[in-house]
Each structure stands twice: as structure tokens, then as C-alpha cells.
Design an enzyme around this catalytic site. Structure first.
Site, PDB file in Angstrom:
ATOM      1  N   ASP A   1       0.860  -1.175   0.000  1.00  0.00           N
ATOM      2  CA  ASP A   1       0.000   0.000   0.000  1.00  0.00           C
ATOM      3  C   ASP A   1       0.896   1.224   0.000  1.00  0.00           C
ATOM      4  O   ASP A   1       1.547   1.549   0.989  1.00  0.00           O
ATOM      5  CB  ASP A   1      -0.940   0.032   1.209  1.00  0.00           C
ATOM      6  CG  ASP A   1      -1.978   1.151   1.032  1.00  0.00           C
ATOM      7  OD1 ASP A   1      -1.871   1.888   0.033  1.00  0.00           O
ATOM      8  OD2 ASP A   1      -2.889   1.279   1.874  1.00  0.00           O
TER       9      ASP A   1
HETATM   10  C1  NOJ Z   1      -3.393   4.385  -0.071  1.00  0.00           C
HETATM   11  C2  NOJ Z   1      -4.659   3.700   0.336  1.00  0.00           C
HETATM   12  O1  NOJ Z   1      -4.520   3.185   1.645  1.00  0.00           O
HETATM   13  C3  NOJ Z   1      -5.066   2.569  -0.590  1.00  0.00           C
HETATM   14  O2  NOJ Z   1      -6.343   2.119  -0.214  1.00  0.00           O
HETATM   15  C4  NOJ Z   1      -5.042   3.007  -2.019  1.00  0.00           C
HETATM   16  O3  NOJ Z   1      -5.444   1.950  -2.856  1.00  0.00           O
HETATM   17  C5  NOJ Z   1      -3.639   3.477  -2.363  1.00  0.00           C
HETATM   18  N1  NOJ Z   1      -3.273   4.588  -1.501  1.00  0.00           N
HETATM   19  C6  NOJ Z   1      -3.505   3.892  -3.824  1.00  0.00           C
HETATM   20  O4  NOJ Z   1      -4.172   5.059  -4.061  1.00  0.00           O
END
Ligand code: NOJ
Length: 787
Positions: free
Chosen positions: A310
Site C-alpha cells: 500500500d
Molecule cells: C493508499 C490507500 O490506503 C489505498 O487504499 C489506495 O489503494 C492506495 N493509496 C492507492 O491510491
């Protein structure tokens, strides 16, 4: 030999229905001709990963340098210029050099074709890019936020919305969505509660699997299928204090009983990728948790796709305090099973040196690359790297009338009617279409941007119907006045006088209260879940002024919200309360359909509504404790200053008609733990209008070797009934539904008595019983022990 291909000279000819991008496959020919004599890697053959996908991955991997391999494990956000997402000169050079395997936020058919062409025609190995984006509840046609979608208790609706999102996103050149978010959340302070299906593992599992099916379809290679990402693995929703990114203090038992079931359901539904979560469990951040990513996900659940980090989750192993430098962070993450790194570049920047110095095994790099390549192959990217994305398809698909119609239909199903009191001899809702005047009060009523909620993809506020617009369309003969009332982020009250005046002059009053769309979502936790700003003061001033004048005119409250809100005063003092969440582009139309009674409300709460923030976390499937709350016994589990009960229980939701439950039957009163049974109940529409009820079944193992929740959802069905109509609803309970984790964490069905409750919410009282006899039945051995 690959299905549908045969070598001729230095080219591959397509012999079957698969169209192969010839420039792309040219460089694989050398490897492919060896395939016949090569052993096929021993991997689980799931519908996602075919033998063919494996063979493509095998053959490509053989040709790659270490730098190219690390490139395939690297994903970066796109750049932006005035015309939208693009790739800057550095990025373009990296694509050519084979140093980037994936992008996020790069989209638009023409843009994508341009950069994909560079990858497949100008890079040495012609490996196609994988393009991902957060398509959470719609791409351009925005559907209800996931929490609202869960309120439909309609898995077909969830699958349909996901499929429509895939149609739009793939037309725009995307291959991969970072959805569904399947985190169970029981703390309404946590802003990301809006992104999931709420508090219940069973409902969460059904919704998770449905979304995977909707996004990926039957065939991942279809140009209209989009690869799903199950996130955030795992237990991110258990953030301590509801504060985003915080640690999650839970036991292994809670992990397996509460947080993991939707992940497992999504994995078993064939999801192609998982995303690791930012949080730690028991001292190990998920991005370094080999037990979770490898032992549980890959080995226990046979997951054959790949895991993405993530965002900067790999780099964050340093502030977490388990890596002193970036090379250690990269080694730990890849070793644990994070195959692709999003956004931070530690794999690419550090691992080549680590491998060369013998500090990291090349074999682990290879297996991660193999997993990424075979998912690319499963998507058909080696056959058609453009997957049919085109400006024509965009024009045809995006925001088409049928998609908007589906968004409106599903949005209606998401609305939950909490109260509906009788005013002047009739329920306050629906509003009469003959209503002469209506005062609409509250700044949210006019806020079309907020209707889209968080993670609204390419949704545009210009396309979204506000509450006010929806009502004006639905009630053309009613004089509608609008008073903004108070702002949401300050305690300014100067607008209250105007609102009181508008309310006084109208025949009915609609208070539109709650949160702006950006008050929930990532990094949007709130310490208090009461109405923000001076909205409560506004509502009180309006209601008191109306009642002080002796009027009994209806004052109805509609909430816009991404989490449960503590609204005890509104629930007690207004004529009706409806929860509209954030319903997407058709918010205003769908809400108006319900308010004027074109359709009866049928949504149910996917999450408990507390009376006050101090009750959080509160959820229906709690444990009984040794001292269950008892008003007459001081020394029991309760508060001095608040009731222990919720304001509205999980599963609650009224209709404009009423439903009666009766004649509950269990198909067998005694059974073995390996047997199934059927529980049936008659549901009758006992009111005067057509309506749809969500019939719910809850279960309890009355006395087991470990404590069990007081009840757990084990089935639900939407039943549409005409007035007076009765339908027998049947629920099948299988051993898996009766099972629990015993003290050794084996999944077992234990002998003993069980209670089932049937009704329209988790407070259902109609019950029946059955008994499991014989020996303990073991359905699954204990998971590997967390190290
Ligand atoms: C951070 C977020 O926690 C996640 O849910 C998301 O898919 C990613 N950024 C990409 O934008």
C-alpha cells in the site's frame, strides 16, 4: 505449445481465437520453443492462473536481467499535466529501459495506448505495463459508497456496480482496481469505515466475493474485466482509537473470527491481487508479515495472484522501527511476500546490490516476478496489451443512460429509514406529492460534490444530482425554499435565523444534516461521531420553533454520512430520520424517489448506530461476558452515564409497509456436525404497500468450548412482497455456518444446542433451536502459528 499459437519462422501464428500482439511475442519465441521440454512450475491451478499464463511467465522470466526483474516489481504514480494523467520524460525513459512494470493513476484510452506502445514496442522485452487505479465505487458513474452498498444487503447489486465500474475503467485503458476494500470496522471514528461493508464478517464476506466477481467477471482476459485487489490485508479496520494507520491490538482469534473471513472469501472468489495494510499486528507490520502474506494467504488459502504494497508501505517499515535502512525494508517486505512495491522505489533502488552481495536470494525475486507476469498474462496483456481501450469505447460506455439508471436503482436500495413517526394521523414519510411547500435546510442539500463520497474515481460533481435538485425535479408543484443553515466545520450559527424562518413558512421541513464527503475516508478519522459544527443547534432551533408555534408539521431529518453518527436527539425529536450516506451521481434522484414514496425504503444498517461516541466500539455480535448488562444489577457490564444498548441495531431499517414473521421451522431438530439443515420462516407484508424486506437469520452456539458472540448473522435474503402476500423464506445452514475456532484454532462443529433467530434486524426475537449430536467435526486444521 501454447493454446492457439504455433511458431513459424521467428513469429508466432495465432491458430485459435486468441489474438496475439506479434511485436510483443517476438522476443519470447526463443524461450517458447523450449517450452515443450520444460517442466511446468508446480503452482496451484486456479481459474485465475492457467497453465498458459504460467508458461508465458516462465518463458519471459528466463529472458530478464536483474534490473528488468526489479522493474516488474515496481509501480509508480503517473505524472500530471494540464490535460490529465501522463508520464514524465524520466518515466518514459524508465519504461523504455524496462525499469517500470506498472503505473497507478495513468488512464484515458489515448494516453494509455501511447505509453503502452512504448513499453511493448520500445523496451527490450516488450513486457506490457499494468495500469491500476482506485476504482472503488464507480469510475465515472459513481455508485453508493461501499458502506451504503452494504446497506442494500444485495450482493447482486454490489456485483452489478462493480461490473459497470469495470466497463468504464477498462474502456479508459485501466487493467486493475484497488478494490474491494473488505476491512471489517467496528469503530465509527475510523474514517475508512466508509470504504468497507461495515461491522459484520458474514455480510462483509458476501459483499467482498460479489465485488470480486463483478470486477473480474468469468474471464479475466476479457477486455471488460478488471483485476481486483483485496485490501487492506489485514485488520486495518481495527485501528486503535479509530485513528488511521494506528496499530491494531487484537488476538489471533479475533483476527480469524472477525477480520479475515472477507479476505478469505475474496481469495476463494478468485481475486487476482491483495494489498498489504499499513498497520501492524502483534509487533509485525503487514508489509513484513510473512506469516500473513505467505503462510496464511498463499499456503492456507492457495492464493495464486500477487501482493502489492500500500503506497509507501515498504518504506514505512523504517518509521515502524523494524528496518534501520531502506535495503533492510526492501528485503523484509519482499521476503514476507509483498511482490510489487507501489510508489516508493526501494526494491528497484536497493535489491540489485543486495542480490549481488548475496544478502538476498535471487529465487525470491524470481518468484515475485513470476507471479506478476502470470497475472499480466491472465489479463491477456501479452495477447492484446491495449485490451480494446479506445476513445470510441469511452464514448459509448462512460456515464451512459443505462449506467445512471443502475446507479439510481442501487442508490434507492441503500437508503435506510431509521424512524418514521405518525404525524397528523399518517406517517411523516413518504411526503405527499401534493405538498404545497417544503423548506429544505442544511448546506449539504446543495452539495453535489459530497454526494460522491470519498474515492470517487473520475466522478464529477457536475454529473451528480444534489438533494435539492432531486427534490425540485420530483416535486414540480411544491414551492421549495432552501436555507443553508450552518457551515459544517465551524460553530458559526448566523444562518439559523433564516432556516427557522423558512421552516415556519413551509408545510413540511427537511433537514439535511451530516458530514461532507471528505469527512470520512483515508486519514479522515474523527474523535467524535456527533453531528459536526453547529448542526445539532440548527436542528434544535428549527424543531423548537416549529413546535413552539403549536404546529405538528413534519420535520424530517436526512443524513448524509460516511459512518454511523450519534444522533439521539434527532431520533427522538424529529418526525422521521433517513440515512442516505453518499449515494453517488444519482443521490438526489434516488433520495427523492424514496422521500416521495415512488419506492419504499429497503436498506438495512450494515453497522450499529451508537448513542454517543463513548459507546464505541459497539457491535451486535459482542460476547455475553460473565456479567451481561442487567438494569437491576449494579455489578454488570454497562455504563453509569449511558444505556448499554445502541441507538439503532445492526440490520435495522424500516419500510413504508410492515412485515410480520412467523411459522419458523427447522428441517431437523437433531443432526450431526457434518450435516446441513434448512431453516424456514414465513414473511408477510402486513401493511398496505408493496415493499422489500431483508429477512435475516442469526445463529448462536449456546454453550461451546470457547465463548461465542451472542448471535451472528448467517443468512439474509431480500424478499419483495405485495400487501398481504406471504412468502416462505428458506435458509440453508451448512457445517461451515455452524463452525467456530476451538481452543486449538481448528475449525470445528461442536455438539450441543444452537439457537436461531429470524427477523428484520439483529434484534430479532422469533427463535428456534436444534441440536448437534455426535463427535466434534473438524472442518479445517489449525492455521500456522503466528511467529
Ligand atoms: C493508499 C490507500 O490506503 C489505498 O487504499 C489506495 O489503494 C492506495 N493509496 C492507492 O491510491
Amino acid at each position: 505449445m501454447l493454446t492457439g499459437m504455433r511458431p513459424k519462422g521467428n513469429r508466432l501464428l495465432v491458430t485459435g481465437p486468441v489474438r496475439v500482439h506479434t511485436a510483443l511475442v517476438r522476443s519470447f519465441v526463443v524461450a517458447l520453443v523450449f517450452l515443450a521440454s520444460m517442466p511446468i512450475a508446480a503452482v496451484a491451478q486456479t481459474p485465475l492462473i492457467s497453465k498458459r499464463a504460467n508458461r508465458i511467465a516462465d518463458s519471459v522470466l528466463k529472458l530478464m536481467t536483474l534490473d528488468e526483474k526489479l522493474g516488474q516489481l515496481t509501480q509508480t504514480p503517473s505524472a500530471n499535466d494540464q490535460t490529465g494523467p501522463t508520464v514524465d520524460a524520466g518515466g518514459l525513459q524508465q519504461i523504455r529501459a524496462g525499469k517500470l512494470g506498472a503505473f497507478l493513476n495513468l488512464m484515458g484510452a489515448d494516453v494509455v495506448r501511447k505509453f503502452q506502445r512504448v513499453a511493448v514496442e520500445e523496451s527490450r522485452l516488450h513486457i506490457p505495463l499494468l495500469l491500476g487505479y482506485d476504482v472503488i465505487h464507480g469510475m465515472r458513474t459513481i455508485f453508493p459508497v461501499p458502506l451504503a452498498m452494504a446497506a442494500t444487503f444485495d450482493s447482486a447489486a454490489a456485483a452489478r456496480a462493480a461490473h459497470i465500474a469495470a466497463l468504464e475503467a477498462t474502456a479508459m485503458g485501466l487493467h486493475w482496481t484497488f478494490a474491494p476494500m473488505v476491512d471489517i470496522a467496528r469503530d465509527a471514528r475510523w474514517g475508512r469505515i466508509v470504504e468497507g461493508a461495515g461491522e459484520d464478517p458474514y455480510l462483509g464476506s458476501v459483499m467482498a466475493a460479489a465485488q470480486v466477481r463483478g470486477f473480474q467477471g468469468d474471464n479475466l482476459a476479457s477486455p471488460t474485466s478488471i483485476l481486483a485487489t483485496v485490501k487492506h490485508f489485514a485488520a486495518y479496520g481495527g485501528a486503535e482509537g479509530g485513528r488511521d494507520y494506528n496499530i491494531v491490538p487484537i488476538s489471533d482469534r479475533q483476527l480469524f473470527e472477525v477480520y479475515l473471513p472477507p479476505f478469505e472469501a475474496a481469495a476463494r472468489a478468485g481475486a487476482g491481487t491483495f494489498m498489504a495494510s499499513f498497520n501492524e499486528i502483534s509487533g509485525t507490520p503487514s508489509h513484513a508479515n510473512d506469516w500473513l502474506l505467505t503462510d496464511v494467504l498463499r499456503k492456507r488459502w492457495s492464493f495464486a495472484g500477487f501482493v502489492v504494497s500500500d503506497w509507501t508501505g515498504v518504506l514505512e517499515l523504517m518509521p515502524h522501527g523494524i528496518a534501520a535502512d531502506s535495503a533492510t525494508a526492501a528485503r523484509r517486505a519482499l521476503h514476507a511476500g509483498v511482490d510489487m512495491e507501489m510508489s516508493s522505489m526501494l526494491y528497484r533502488n536497493t535489491l540489485a546490490a543486495e542480490v549481488k552481495a548475496g544478502r538476498f536470494p535471487l529465487a525470491l525475486v524470481d518468484s515475485a516476478v513470476h507471479r506478476v507476469l502470470r497475472v499480466k498474462a491472465a489479463l491477456g496483456l501479452f495477447d492484446d496489451p491495449y485490451r480494446g481501450a479506445s476513445a470510441d469505447r469511452e464514448r459509448k460506455e462512460i456515464l451512459s443512460a443505462d449506467k445512471r439508471a443502475a446507479a439510481r436503482e442501487i442508490a434507492r436500495e441503500s437508503i435506510v429509514l431509521l424512524t418514521n413517526n405518525v404525524v397528523n394521523g399518517a406517517p411523516a414519510l413518504p411526503l405527499s406529492r401534493e405538498l404545497r411547500s417544503l423548506a429544505v435546510i442544511g448546506t449539504l442539500a446543495d452539495d453535489s460534490a459530497s454526494t460522491l463520497g470519498s474515492w470517487s474515481g473520475q466522478g464529477r460533481k457536475e454529473d451528480a444530482i444534489s438533494v435539492l435538485t432531486g427534490l425540485r425535479r420530483a416535486l414540480p408543484n411544491t414551492r421549495i425554499t432552501f436555507a443553508r443553515g450552518v457551515p459544517l466545520d465551524s460553530i458559526r450559527t448566523s444562518g439559523i435565523a433564516e432556516a427557522v424562518q423558512a421552516a415556519g413558512a413551509a408545510d413540511a421541513v427537511l433537514l439535511v444534516l451530516g458530514e461532507r464527503g471528505d469527512m470520512s475516508g483515508e486519514a479522515s478519522s474523527r474523535a467524535s461521531i456527533e453531528l459536526p459544527g453547529a448542526q445539532l443547534e440548527l436542528a434544535q432551533a428549527v424543531v423548537r420553533a416549529v413546535r413552539a408555534g403549536g404546529s405538528s408539521k413534519p420535520v424530517i431529518a436526512v443524513l448524509m454520512n460516511g459512518r454511523p453518527l450519534a444522533i439521539p436527539w434527532l431520533a427522538d425529536s424529529t418526525s422521521a430520520v433517513a440515512v442516505s450516506w453518499f449515494l453517488g451521481v444519482e443521490h438526489g434522484n434516488a433520495l427523492a424517489d424514496i422521500l416521495i414514496g415512488a419506492e419504499s425504503p429497503s436498506g438495512k444498517l450494515p453497522v450499529t448506530f451508537p448513542r454517543a461516541t463513548g459507546q464505541v466500539p459497539i457491535y451486535y455480535a459482542h460476547k455475553n461476558t460473565g456479567r451481561p448488562a442487567d438494569a437491576n444489577n449494579h455489578y454488570t457490564s454497562k455504563y453509569l452515564d449511558l444505556p448499554w444498548t445502541p441507538l439503532f441495531p445492526f440490520g435495522h431499517g424500516l419500510s413504508y409497509t410492515t412485515f410480520a414473521y412467523g411459522n419458523v421451522k427447522v428441517s431437523r431438530e437433531k443432526l450431526r456436525g457434518s450435516d446441513s439443515l434448512t431453516v424456514s420462516v414465513d414473511v408477510t407484508n402486513s401493511g398496505k404497500r408493496a415493499g422489500t424486506e431483508v429477512a435475516q437469520l442469526y445463529l448462536r452456539d449456546d454453550a461451546a468450548t470457547v465463548t461465542r458472540p451472542v448471535r451472528e448473522l448467517r443468512g439474509f435474503q431480500r424478499v419483495a412482497l405485495q400487501p398481504g402476500e406471504t412468502r416462505t423464506v428458506r435458509f440453508s445452514l451448512k457445517p461451515q455456518d455452524l463452525a467456530m475456532y476451538d481452543r486449538e484454532m481448528r475449525r470445528v462443529v461442536e455438539p450441543g444446542t444452537f439457537t436461531v433467530w429470524l427477523g428484520g434486524s439483529s434484534a430479532a426475537t422469533l427463535e428456534s433451536h436444534f441440536t448437534v449430536t455426535g463427535d466434534v467435526v473438524v472442518l479445517a486444521k489449525a492455521p500456522p502459528v503466528f511467529r
